[in-house]
Design an enzyme around this catalytic site. Structure first.
Site, PDB file in Angstrom:
ATOM      1  N   GLY B  12       0.824  -1.208   0.000  1.00  0.00           N
ATOM      2  CA  GLY B  12       0.000   0.000   0.000  1.00  0.00           C
ATOM      3  C   GLY B  12       0.853   1.250   0.000  1.00  0.00           C
ATOM      4  O   GLY B  12       0.761   2.085   0.885  1.00  0.00           O
ATOM      5  N   ARG B  15       0.009   6.139  -1.409  1.00  0.00           N
ATOM      6  CA  ARG B  15      -0.594   7.332  -0.809  1.00  0.00           C
ATOM      7  C   ARG B  15      -0.277   7.415   0.678  1.00  0.00           C
ATOM      8  O   ARG B  15       0.120   6.441   1.308  1.00  0.00           O
ATOM      9  CB  ARG B  15      -2.096   7.307  -1.023  1.00  0.00           C
ATOM     10  N   VAL B  64      -3.103  -7.521  -1.435  1.00  0.00           N
ATOM     11  CA  VAL B  64      -2.611  -8.306  -0.292  1.00  0.00           C
ATOM     12  C   VAL B  64      -3.691  -9.218   0.296  1.00  0.00           C
ATOM     13  O   VAL B  64      -3.391 -10.111   1.073  1.00  0.00           O
ATOM     14  CB  VAL B  64      -2.028  -7.417   0.841  1.00  0.00           C
ATOM     15  N   ASN B  90       1.772  -2.110   5.377  1.00  0.00           N
ATOM     16  CA  ASN B  90       1.128  -0.812   5.543  1.00  0.00           C
ATOM     17  C   ASN B  90      -0.282  -0.760   4.948  1.00  0.00           C
ATOM     18  O   ASN B  90      -1.107   0.029   5.404  1.00  0.00           O
ATOM     19  CB  ASN B  90       2.008   0.266   4.888  1.00  0.00           C
ATOM     20  N   SER B 142      -2.428   1.138  14.489  1.00  0.00           N
ATOM     21  CA  SER B 142      -3.032   2.452  14.682  1.00  0.00           C
ATOM     22  C   SER B 142      -3.332   2.658  16.155  1.00  0.00           C
ATOM     23  O   SER B 142      -3.553   1.697  16.894  1.00  0.00           O
ATOM     24  CB  SER B 142      -4.341   2.538  13.896  1.00  0.00           C
ATOM     25  N   TYR B 155     -12.100  -1.304  12.117  1.00  0.00           N
ATOM     26  CA  TYR B 155     -10.707  -0.857  11.986  1.00  0.00           C
ATOM     27  C   TYR B 155      -9.923  -1.123  13.284  1.00  0.00           C
ATOM     28  O   TYR B 155      -8.811  -1.666  13.245  1.00  0.00           O
ATOM     29  CB  TYR B 155     -10.711   0.638  11.656  1.00  0.00           C
ATOM     30  N   ALA B 157     -10.530  -3.296  15.600  1.00  0.00           N
ATOM     31  CA  ALA B 157     -10.334  -4.748  15.784  1.00  0.00           C
ATOM     32  C   ALA B 157      -9.223  -5.254  14.884  1.00  0.00           C
ATOM     33  O   ALA B 157      -8.358  -6.028  15.320  1.00  0.00           O
ATOM     34  CB  ALA B 157     -11.631  -5.494  15.489  1.00  0.00           C
ATOM     35  N   LYS B 159      -6.718  -3.570  13.669  1.00  0.00           N
ATOM     36  CA  LYS B 159      -5.419  -3.029  14.076  1.00  0.00           C
ATOM     37  C   LYS B 159      -4.958  -3.616  15.412  1.00  0.00           C
ATOM     38  O   LYS B 159      -3.752  -3.798  15.632  1.00  0.00           O
ATOM     39  CB  LYS B 159      -5.487  -1.497  14.149  1.00  0.00           C
ATOM     40  N   ILE B 188      -2.934  11.508  11.645  1.00  0.00           N
ATOM     41  CA  ILE B 188      -1.900  11.954  10.713  1.00  0.00           C
ATOM     42  C   ILE B 188      -2.587  12.663   9.553  1.00  0.00           C
ATOM     43  O   ILE B 188      -3.653  12.219   9.095  1.00  0.00           O
ATOM     44  CB  ILE B 188      -1.104  10.737  10.168  1.00  0.00           C
TER      45      ILE B 188
END
Lengths: 84, 248
Positions: B12, B15, B64, B90, B142, B155, B157, B159, B188
Protein backbone atom coordinates in the site's frame (compact mmCIF):
# COMPACT_ATOMS: atom_id res chain seq x y z
CA UNK A 1 23.92 -42.64 -4.37
CA UNK A 2 25.25 -43.89 -1.04
CA UNK A 3 27.30 -40.76 -0.73
CA UNK A 4 24.35 -38.43 -1.12
CA UNK A 5 22.38 -40.32 1.52
CA UNK A 6 25.32 -40.27 3.90
CA UNK A 7 25.98 -36.59 3.35
CA UNK A 8 22.37 -35.71 4.00
CA UNK A 9 22.24 -38.02 7.02
CA UNK A 10 25.19 -36.18 8.54
CA UNK A 11 23.74 -32.82 7.70
CA UNK A 12 20.41 -33.72 9.34
CA UNK A 13 22.09 -35.26 12.38
CA UNK A 14 24.04 -32.08 12.95
CA UNK A 15 20.97 -29.86 12.71
CA UNK A 16 18.78 -31.99 14.97
CA UNK A 17 21.66 -32.78 17.32
CA UNK A 18 21.42 -36.57 17.09
CA UNK A 19 23.92 -39.28 16.24
CA UNK A 20 23.98 -40.02 12.47
CA UNK A 21 23.21 -43.69 13.17
CA UNK A 22 19.87 -42.67 14.68
CA UNK A 23 18.85 -41.08 11.40
CA UNK A 24 17.87 -44.31 9.66
CA UNK A 25 16.27 -44.11 6.21
CA UNK A 26 12.75 -44.51 7.55
CA UNK A 27 12.94 -42.97 11.03
CA UNK A 28 10.14 -40.42 11.08
CA UNK A 29 11.50 -36.93 11.67
CA UNK A 30 8.65 -35.54 13.71
CA UNK A 31 7.49 -38.63 15.62
CA UNK A 32 10.76 -40.54 16.11
CA UNK A 33 13.47 -37.90 16.00
CA UNK A 34 11.78 -34.87 17.58
CA UNK A 35 12.29 -32.61 14.58
CA UNK A 36 10.20 -29.43 14.66
CA UNK A 37 9.11 -27.27 11.72
CA UNK A 38 11.98 -24.83 12.18
CA UNK A 39 14.52 -27.68 12.08
CA UNK A 40 12.89 -28.98 8.91
CA UNK A 41 13.36 -25.56 7.37
CA UNK A 42 16.99 -25.55 8.46
CA UNK A 43 17.47 -28.93 6.80
CA UNK A 44 15.98 -27.56 3.59
CA UNK A 45 18.12 -24.42 3.74
CA UNK A 46 21.27 -26.43 4.49
CA UNK A 47 20.67 -28.67 1.46
CA UNK A 48 20.07 -25.63 -0.73
CA UNK A 49 23.36 -24.17 0.39
CA UNK A 50 25.39 -27.35 0.15
CA UNK A 51 24.13 -28.41 -3.28
CA UNK A 52 23.42 -24.94 -4.67
CA UNK A 53 19.87 -25.81 -5.52
CA UNK A 54 16.57 -24.08 -4.89
CA UNK A 55 13.92 -26.20 -3.18
CA UNK A 56 10.48 -24.57 -3.10
CA UNK A 57 8.92 -24.06 0.31
CA UNK A 58 6.02 -26.34 -0.65
CA UNK A 59 8.44 -29.29 -0.50
CA UNK A 60 8.88 -28.80 3.24
CA UNK A 61 5.98 -31.13 4.01
CA UNK A 62 7.74 -33.91 2.12
CA UNK A 63 10.77 -33.83 4.38
CA UNK A 64 9.49 -36.50 6.75
CA UNK A 65 12.24 -39.13 6.66
CA UNK A 66 15.82 -39.37 5.46
CA UNK A 67 14.65 -41.44 2.48
CA UNK A 68 12.11 -38.77 1.49
CA UNK A 69 14.60 -35.98 2.01
CA UNK A 70 17.18 -37.64 -0.20
CA UNK A 71 14.51 -38.09 -2.87
CA UNK A 72 13.67 -34.38 -2.77
CA UNK A 73 17.35 -33.42 -2.96
CA UNK A 74 17.85 -35.80 -5.86
CA UNK A 75 14.86 -34.37 -7.71
CA UNK A 76 16.33 -30.88 -7.61
CA UNK A 77 19.88 -32.02 -8.27
CA UNK A 78 18.60 -33.75 -11.41
CA UNK A 79 16.75 -30.60 -12.39
CA UNK A 80 19.91 -28.59 -11.89
CA UNK A 81 21.82 -31.09 -14.04
CA UNK A 82 19.28 -30.69 -16.84
CA UNK A 83 19.37 -26.89 -16.65
CA UNK A 84 23.15 -26.79 -16.78
CA UNK B 1 22.60 6.02 5.75
CA UNK B 2 20.57 3.78 8.01
CA UNK B 3 19.43 1.30 5.40
CA UNK B 4 22.32 1.25 2.93
CA UNK B 5 21.87 -1.55 0.37
CA UNK B 6 18.87 -3.12 2.08
CA UNK B 7 15.84 -4.32 0.13
CA UNK B 8 12.34 -3.50 1.38
CA UNK B 9 8.74 -4.15 0.43
CA UNK B 10 6.07 -1.65 1.44
CA UNK B 11 2.47 -2.73 0.90
CA UNK B 12 0.00 0.00 0.00
CA UNK B 13 2.75 2.41 -0.98
CA UNK B 14 1.19 5.04 -3.21
CA UNK B 15 -0.59 7.33 -0.81
CA UNK B 16 -0.42 8.82 2.66
CA UNK B 17 1.84 7.13 5.16
CA UNK B 18 2.85 4.35 2.75
CA UNK B 19 4.09 6.86 0.21
CA UNK B 20 6.15 8.68 2.84
CA UNK B 21 7.65 5.36 3.95
CA UNK B 22 8.66 4.44 0.39
CA UNK B 23 10.42 7.79 -0.07
CA UNK B 24 12.03 7.66 3.37
CA UNK B 25 13.43 4.15 2.86
CA UNK B 26 14.76 5.03 -0.60
CA UNK B 27 16.37 8.17 0.82
CA UNK B 28 17.90 5.96 3.48
CA UNK B 29 19.77 3.87 0.91
CA UNK B 30 17.22 1.11 0.44
CA UNK B 31 15.92 -0.48 -2.76
CA UNK B 32 12.15 -0.42 -2.39
CA UNK B 33 9.29 -2.31 -3.96
CA UNK B 34 5.83 -1.06 -3.17
CA UNK B 35 2.39 -2.38 -3.97
CA UNK B 36 -0.72 -0.61 -5.11
CA UNK B 37 -4.19 -1.81 -5.88
CA UNK B 38 -5.88 0.83 -8.01
CA UNK B 39 -3.79 4.01 -7.91
CA UNK B 40 -1.58 3.35 -10.93
CA UNK B 41 -1.22 7.08 -11.67
CA UNK B 42 0.00 7.78 -8.15
CA UNK B 43 2.31 4.79 -8.48
CA UNK B 44 3.86 6.28 -11.64
CA UNK B 45 4.35 9.63 -9.94
CA UNK B 46 5.97 7.98 -6.95
CA UNK B 47 8.30 5.94 -9.14
CA UNK B 48 9.41 9.15 -10.80
CA UNK B 49 9.95 10.97 -7.51
CA UNK B 50 11.61 8.08 -5.70
CA UNK B 51 13.66 7.26 -8.78
CA UNK B 52 15.55 10.53 -8.31
CA UNK B 53 16.94 9.24 -5.03
CA UNK B 54 19.37 6.92 -6.77
CA UNK B 55 17.90 3.62 -5.59
CA UNK B 56 15.92 1.02 -7.45
CA UNK B 57 12.20 1.49 -6.95
CA UNK B 58 9.62 -0.98 -8.19
CA UNK B 59 5.84 -0.58 -8.26
CA UNK B 60 3.82 -3.79 -8.32
CA UNK B 61 0.10 -4.09 -8.60
CA UNK B 62 -0.86 -6.64 -5.98
CA UNK B 63 -3.82 -7.29 -3.75
CA UNK B 64 -2.61 -8.31 -0.29
CA UNK B 65 -6.01 -9.88 0.36
CA UNK B 66 -5.00 -12.54 -2.13
CA UNK B 67 -2.51 -15.11 -0.85
CA UNK B 68 -1.21 -16.11 -4.28
CA UNK B 69 -0.62 -12.51 -5.28
CA UNK B 70 1.26 -11.99 -2.03
CA UNK B 71 3.44 -14.98 -2.80
CA UNK B 72 4.14 -13.74 -6.31
CA UNK B 73 5.00 -10.32 -4.89
CA UNK B 74 7.68 -11.70 -2.58
CA UNK B 75 9.14 -13.94 -5.32
CA UNK B 76 9.22 -11.09 -7.82
CA UNK B 77 11.08 -8.78 -5.44
CA UNK B 78 13.60 -11.50 -4.57
CA UNK B 79 14.13 -12.19 -8.29
CA UNK B 80 14.49 -8.53 -9.23
CA UNK B 81 16.47 -7.26 -6.25
CA UNK B 82 18.22 -10.50 -5.28
CA UNK B 83 17.12 -10.56 -1.64
CA UNK B 84 14.66 -9.23 0.91
CA UNK B 85 15.53 -7.59 4.24
CA UNK B 86 12.53 -5.52 5.31
CA UNK B 87 8.77 -5.94 5.07
CA UNK B 88 6.48 -3.03 5.92
CA UNK B 89 2.85 -4.09 6.15
CA UNK B 90 1.13 -0.81 5.54
CA UNK B 91 -1.83 -1.52 3.24
CA UNK B 92 -4.98 -0.57 5.08
CA UNK B 93 -8.47 0.80 4.61
CA UNK B 94 -11.23 2.29 6.74
CA UNK B 95 -15.00 1.88 6.49
CA UNK B 96 -16.08 3.94 9.50
CA UNK B 97 -19.58 3.54 10.79
CA UNK B 98 -21.42 3.05 14.06
CA UNK B 99 -21.63 -0.67 14.73
CA UNK B 100 -25.43 -0.60 14.57
CA UNK B 101 -25.17 0.64 10.98
CA UNK B 102 -22.17 -1.43 9.90
CA UNK B 103 -22.78 -4.14 7.34
CA UNK B 104 -21.09 -7.50 7.47
CA UNK B 105 -19.33 -6.58 4.22
CA UNK B 106 -17.86 -3.42 5.76
CA UNK B 107 -16.58 -5.47 8.66
CA UNK B 108 -15.07 -8.17 6.46
CA UNK B 109 -13.54 -5.76 3.95
CA UNK B 110 -11.54 -3.97 6.64
CA UNK B 111 -10.42 -7.12 8.42
CA UNK B 112 -9.53 -8.77 5.12
CA UNK B 113 -7.26 -5.97 3.93
CA UNK B 114 -5.74 -4.87 7.22
CA UNK B 115 -5.36 -8.11 9.17
CA UNK B 116 -5.49 -10.90 6.60
CA UNK B 117 -3.31 -8.80 4.28
CA UNK B 118 -0.69 -8.55 7.00
CA UNK B 119 -0.84 -12.31 7.48
CA UNK B 120 -0.56 -13.01 3.74
CA UNK B 121 2.49 -10.85 3.04
CA UNK B 122 4.25 -11.89 6.24
CA UNK B 123 3.51 -15.58 5.75
CA UNK B 124 4.96 -15.39 2.25
CA UNK B 125 8.10 -13.56 3.39
CA UNK B 126 8.82 -15.37 6.63
CA UNK B 127 10.50 -18.46 5.15
CA UNK B 128 12.97 -16.23 3.32
CA UNK B 129 13.76 -14.42 6.57
CA UNK B 130 14.04 -17.70 8.51
CA UNK B 131 16.41 -19.18 5.96
CA UNK B 132 18.71 -16.17 5.90
CA UNK B 133 18.41 -15.77 9.68
CA UNK B 134 17.70 -12.08 9.43
CA UNK B 135 14.84 -9.76 8.65
CA UNK B 136 12.86 -6.86 10.00
CA UNK B 137 9.09 -6.61 9.84
CA UNK B 138 7.28 -3.38 10.63
CA UNK B 139 3.50 -3.55 10.82
CA UNK B 140 1.54 -0.34 10.61
CA UNK B 141 -1.20 -0.53 13.19
CA UNK B 142 -3.03 2.45 14.68
CA UNK B 143 -3.76 4.21 17.92
CA UNK B 144 -7.29 3.08 17.11
CA UNK B 145 -6.13 -0.48 17.74
CA UNK B 146 -4.51 0.51 21.03
CA UNK B 147 -7.25 2.58 22.64
CA UNK B 148 -10.27 1.86 20.43
CA UNK B 149 -12.15 4.63 18.63
CA UNK B 150 -15.89 4.99 18.14
CA UNK B 151 -17.25 4.25 14.66
CA UNK B 152 -14.15 2.15 14.00
CA UNK B 153 -14.99 -1.23 15.55
CA UNK B 154 -13.89 -2.93 12.33
CA UNK B 155 -10.71 -0.86 11.99
CA UNK B 156 -9.84 -0.99 15.71
CA UNK B 157 -10.33 -4.75 15.78
CA UNK B 158 -8.16 -5.27 12.71
CA UNK B 159 -5.42 -3.03 14.08
CA UNK B 160 -5.54 -4.61 17.54
CA UNK B 161 -5.28 -7.95 15.74
CA UNK B 162 -2.09 -6.73 14.07
CA UNK B 163 -0.65 -5.90 17.49
CA UNK B 164 -1.33 -9.45 18.75
CA UNK B 165 0.14 -10.86 15.55
CA UNK B 166 3.24 -8.68 15.97
CA UNK B 167 3.90 -9.79 19.55
CA UNK B 168 3.26 -13.49 18.90
CA UNK B 169 5.45 -13.59 15.80
CA UNK B 170 8.20 -11.59 17.50
CA UNK B 171 8.48 -14.32 20.13
CA UNK B 172 8.25 -17.07 17.53
CA UNK B 173 11.08 -15.90 15.27
CA UNK B 174 13.39 -14.00 17.62
CA UNK B 175 15.79 -16.96 17.71
CA UNK B 176 16.25 -16.49 13.97
CA UNK B 177 17.35 -12.88 14.29
CA UNK B 178 14.08 -11.63 12.86
CA UNK B 179 12.53 -8.59 14.53
CA UNK B 180 8.83 -7.84 14.35
CA UNK B 181 7.51 -4.49 15.52
CA UNK B 182 4.50 -2.27 15.04
CA UNK B 183 4.13 1.45 14.59
CA UNK B 184 0.83 2.98 15.70
CA UNK B 185 0.11 6.36 14.17
CA UNK B 186 -2.48 8.62 15.75
CA UNK B 187 -4.13 11.37 13.72
CA UNK B 188 -1.90 11.95 10.71
CA UNK B 189 -2.59 14.55 8.05
CA UNK B 190 -3.44 12.24 5.14
CA UNK B 191 -6.49 11.59 2.96
CA UNK B 192 -7.96 9.53 5.78
CA UNK B 193 -8.10 12.62 8.03
CA UNK B 194 -8.70 15.10 5.21
CA UNK B 195 -12.13 13.65 4.64
CA UNK B 196 -13.31 14.62 8.15
CA UNK B 197 -15.41 17.72 8.75
CA UNK B 198 -13.45 20.82 9.88
CA UNK B 199 -15.17 21.11 13.29
CA UNK B 200 -14.43 17.45 13.97
CA UNK B 201 -10.81 17.97 12.92
CA UNK B 202 -10.57 20.93 15.32
CA UNK B 203 -12.06 18.92 18.17
CA UNK B 204 -9.49 16.20 17.61
CA UNK B 205 -6.62 18.67 17.42
CA UNK B 206 -7.56 20.05 20.83
CA UNK B 207 -7.16 16.60 22.36
CA UNK B 208 -3.61 16.12 21.04
CA UNK B 209 -1.03 17.31 23.62
CA UNK B 210 1.40 18.39 20.88
CA UNK B 211 -1.51 20.39 19.40
CA UNK B 212 -1.14 19.35 15.78
CA UNK B 213 -1.82 16.48 13.44
CA UNK B 214 1.17 14.34 12.69
CA UNK B 215 2.74 14.32 9.23
CA UNK B 216 3.27 11.16 7.24
CA UNK B 217 6.98 11.80 7.71
CA UNK B 218 6.60 11.76 11.50
CA UNK B 219 5.60 8.14 10.98
CA UNK B 220 8.04 7.23 8.22
CA UNK B 221 11.01 8.29 10.32
CA UNK B 222 9.98 5.88 13.06
CA UNK B 223 9.47 3.09 10.52
CA UNK B 224 12.95 3.76 9.12
CA UNK B 225 14.43 3.48 12.60
CA UNK B 226 12.49 0.35 13.56
CA UNK B 227 13.45 -1.34 10.29
CA UNK B 228 17.12 -0.49 10.74
CA UNK B 229 19.89 -2.11 12.76
CA UNK B 230 19.74 0.85 15.14
CA UNK B 231 16.69 -0.92 16.59
CA UNK B 232 18.51 -4.25 16.76
CA UNK B 233 17.47 -4.93 20.37
CA UNK B 234 13.82 -3.98 19.88
CA UNK B 235 11.23 -6.60 18.99
CA UNK B 236 7.55 -7.20 19.67
CA UNK B 237 6.98 -3.53 20.47
CA UNK B 238 4.34 -1.03 19.45
CA UNK B 239 5.64 2.50 19.01
CA UNK B 240 2.83 5.01 19.26
CA UNK B 241 3.31 8.11 17.09
CA UNK B 242 0.36 10.27 18.07
CA UNK B 243 1.57 13.55 19.58
CA UNK B 244 0.66 12.28 23.02
CA UNK B 245 -3.00 11.59 22.27
CA UNK B 246 -3.02 8.22 24.00
CA UNK B 247 -0.93 9.16 27.06
CA UNK B 248 -2.33 7.26 29.99
Amino acid sequence: MEDLENEIRNLIAEIIEKEPREVTPDARFFEDLGVDSMMALEILAAMEKKYRIHIPEEKLTQLTTLRQTVAVAREFLDKKGQDA
Amino acid sequence: MLLEDKVAIVTGGTRGIGRAIVLRLARSGCDVAFTYLKSSQEADLLIREAGKLGRRVLALQADVRDFDQSRQLIERVKDDFGKLDILVNNAGITRDKALMMMTREEWLEVVDTNLNGTFNATRCAIVTFLKQKSGSIVNITSVSGVTGLPRQTNYSASKAGIIGFTKALAREVAAYNIRVNAVAPGFIDTDMIGSLKEEFREAIRKRIPLARFGSADDVSRVVEFMASDRASFITGQVVIVDGGLSIQ
